[in-house]
Design an enzyme around this catalytic site. Structure first.
Site, PDB file in Angstrom:
ATOM      1  CD  GLU A   1      -2.975  -1.020   2.323  1.00  0.00           C
ATOM      2  OE1 GLU A   1      -2.892  -0.073   3.122  1.00  0.00           O
ATOM      3  OE2 GLU A   1      -3.877  -1.852   2.362  1.00  0.00           O
TER       4      GLU A   1
ATOM      5  CD  GLU B   1      -3.625  -5.793   4.210  1.00  0.00           C
ATOM      6  OE1 GLU B   1      -4.430  -4.963   4.696  1.00  0.00           O
ATOM      7  OE2 GLU B   1      -2.395  -5.612   4.189  1.00  0.00           O
TER       8      GLU B   1
ATOM      9  CG  ASN C   1      -4.007  -4.965   0.698  1.00  0.00           C
ATOM     10  OD1 ASN C   1      -3.859  -6.108   0.260  1.00  0.00           O
ATOM     11  ND2 ASN C   1      -3.102  -4.352   1.434  1.00  0.00           N
TER      12      ASN C   1
END
Ligand code: BGC
Length: 476
Positions: free
Chosen positions: A173, A358, A298
């Site tokens: 991220e 995620e 994610n």
């Protein structure tokens, strides 16, 4: 983003689908300075009063640095076949560059062996936000030399573990690193500077490219990047709302993937950052645009977006949805957004292999009562709907090859400390006792049936609803 209309009814998870859970080093390991490790920026951030809820820190966290054999046994008991974890850069290189700390490296060597001995595939993330403090002293992500430091660190790990690790991610991220760490200051290193954020972005991408290049020289398996994506849907058809939505989308969803796949930033970033957006050397894009083997997505929520002149720097703000369920981190539960996101990545970027690296939710859990099940129905519902959303994305053509629930354990949720619980397994932070929640049992069942339990579960829920709806039958 447009909505994808598909509903996969039959089980279509391939036999080799990865069913995992995910964690990150600073959030679960504890013992941050053990065995010769150096401090990270999170050590410093958590020691600055007022920055983290309740003054919490990761000194102990889930104590996984010492308890990893138990946690691996727990994953095995749940039937998981993959584990996504991150390596703490400052354990391996206490100064972030230069000398290697053999003891720190040995920890990950043992973790990988333990996972493999239990039939669990390790998926390693090289950087999940815990930058060595010694590198922050040299400017951290603002220093262009960091691309080389990162590639050197990555190479140490490739040489040590690539004989056993088949799935590598460079960065976790990067958007959060720059937005939280350099633009708004809510995360380490806590800067709030419009001029720094684009520089940090660019150096993160150069570091990613350098590590991928290094991997091609030393590694034999797959390497990719993990991005957090949040589909943006315009709150209305007005030109202002649509333009605001396009800005938010470019900023959050395209800022990293466009350079990686196309070798250029979205034009809209210049509009958003204005004079703070630098001119980049053309050569950098050849480095950034290294072919990668997969994208890790994610996904937690979506945003319905409207124009808001007060909101800096995007002039775009989320609109709260009536009648929706919100998690404890105030994120709307919106499973369709996961399908839309996976399909969008797949179509825009040439159908790369995808992993949901995620996905999960923080909800208040009831207290643990010895001998009783820990019921977390909202998390079960969240997982069920999002797993179906993954299946729908596969049915629509997205090449999704694995799913990692965030998180295996309740853990240190960054600036929110221990106040938010994302685990499918409850952790008592006083005793370190682990208690699988109903969501862990549900997920284990999905894994054991390679997804079939998603439908069985639905059939059971429908039957239960029916039996409560109709009056009890009297037997003759
Ligand atoms: C991060 C995790 C974090 C999770 C929930 C992701 O942004 O990668 O470290 O705990 O979201 O907030």
């Amino acid at each position: 983003m447009t909505m994808t209309a598909t509903t996969a009814r039959t089980t279509d998870f391939p036999a080799q689908f990865l069913w995992g859970s995910a964690t990150s080093a600073y959030q679960v390991e504890g013992s941050p300075l053990a065995d010769g490790a150096g401090p990270s920026i999170w050590q410093r951030f958590t020691r600055t009063p007022g920055l983290v809820r309740d003054g919490d820190n990761g000194d102990v966290a889930c104590d996984q640095y010492r308890r990893y054999p138990d946690d691996v046994a727990l994953m095995k008991a749940l039937g998981l076949n993959a584990y996504r974890f991150s390596v703490a850069w400052s354990r391996v290189m206490p100064q972030g560059r230069g000398s290697v700390n053999a003891q720190g490296l040995a920890h990950y060597d043992r973790l990988v062996d333990t996972l493999l001995a239990h039939g669990i595939a390790p998926a390693v993330t090289l950087f999940h936000w815990d930058l060595p403090a010694a590198l922050d002293d040299r400017g951290g992500w603002l220093n262009p030399d960091i691309a080389g430091w990162f590639a050197d660190y990555a190479t140490i790990l490739f040489r040590k573990l690539d004989d056993r690790v088949r799935l590598w991610a460079t960065l976790n991220e990067p958007w959060v690193v720059t937005d939280g760490g350099y633009l708004h200051g809510a995360l380490a290193p806590g800067h709030r500077n419009r001029f720094e954020a684009p520089i940090a972005t660019h150096n993160l991408l150069r570091a990613h490219g350098s590590a991928v290049q290094a991997y091609r020289a030393t590694g034999r398996h797959a390497i990719g990047i993990v991005v957090n994506l949040e589909p943006k849907y315009a709150a209305s058809e007005s030109a202002e709302d649509r333009a605001a939505t396009a800005r938010a989308h470019a900023y959050m969803n395209r800022q990293y993937l466009d350079p990686v796949f196309f070798g250029r930033y979205p034009r809209l970033l210049e509009e958003i950052f204005g004079e703070a957006w630098p001119r980049w050397p053309a050569d950098d894009f050849a480095l950034i645009r290294q072919p990668i083997d997969f994208v890790g997505v994610n996904y937690y929520t979506r945003s319905v977006t409207r124009f808001d002149p007060q909101s800096w720097p995007l002039q775009a703000a989320p609109v709260r949805q009536p009648r929706a369920t919100y998690t404890e981190t105030t994120w709307e539960v919106f499973p369709q957004g996961l399908t839309d996101t996976l399909v969008w990545v797949s179509r825009r970027y040439g159908n790369p292999p995808l992993y949901v690296t995620e996905n999960g939710a923080a909800f208040f859990d009831p207290p643990v009562v010895e001998g009783e099940r820990l019921a977390d129905p909202l998390r079960v519902d969240y997982l069920r709907k999002h797993l179906k959303a993954v299946r729908n994305a596969r049915a629509a053509g997205a090449d999704v090859r694995g799913y990692f629930a965030w998180s295996l354990l309740d853990n240190f949720e960054w600036s929110l400390g221990y106040s938010k619980r994302f685990g499918i397994v409850h952790v008592d932070f006083d005793t370190q006792k682990r208690t699988p929640k109903d969501s862990a049992r549900f997920y284990a069942n999905v894994v054991a049936t390679n997804g079939r339990a998603l439908d069985e579960d639905e059939a059971r829920a429908a039957a239960a609803a029916e039996s409560t709806a109709s009056p009890p039958q009297r037997l003759p």
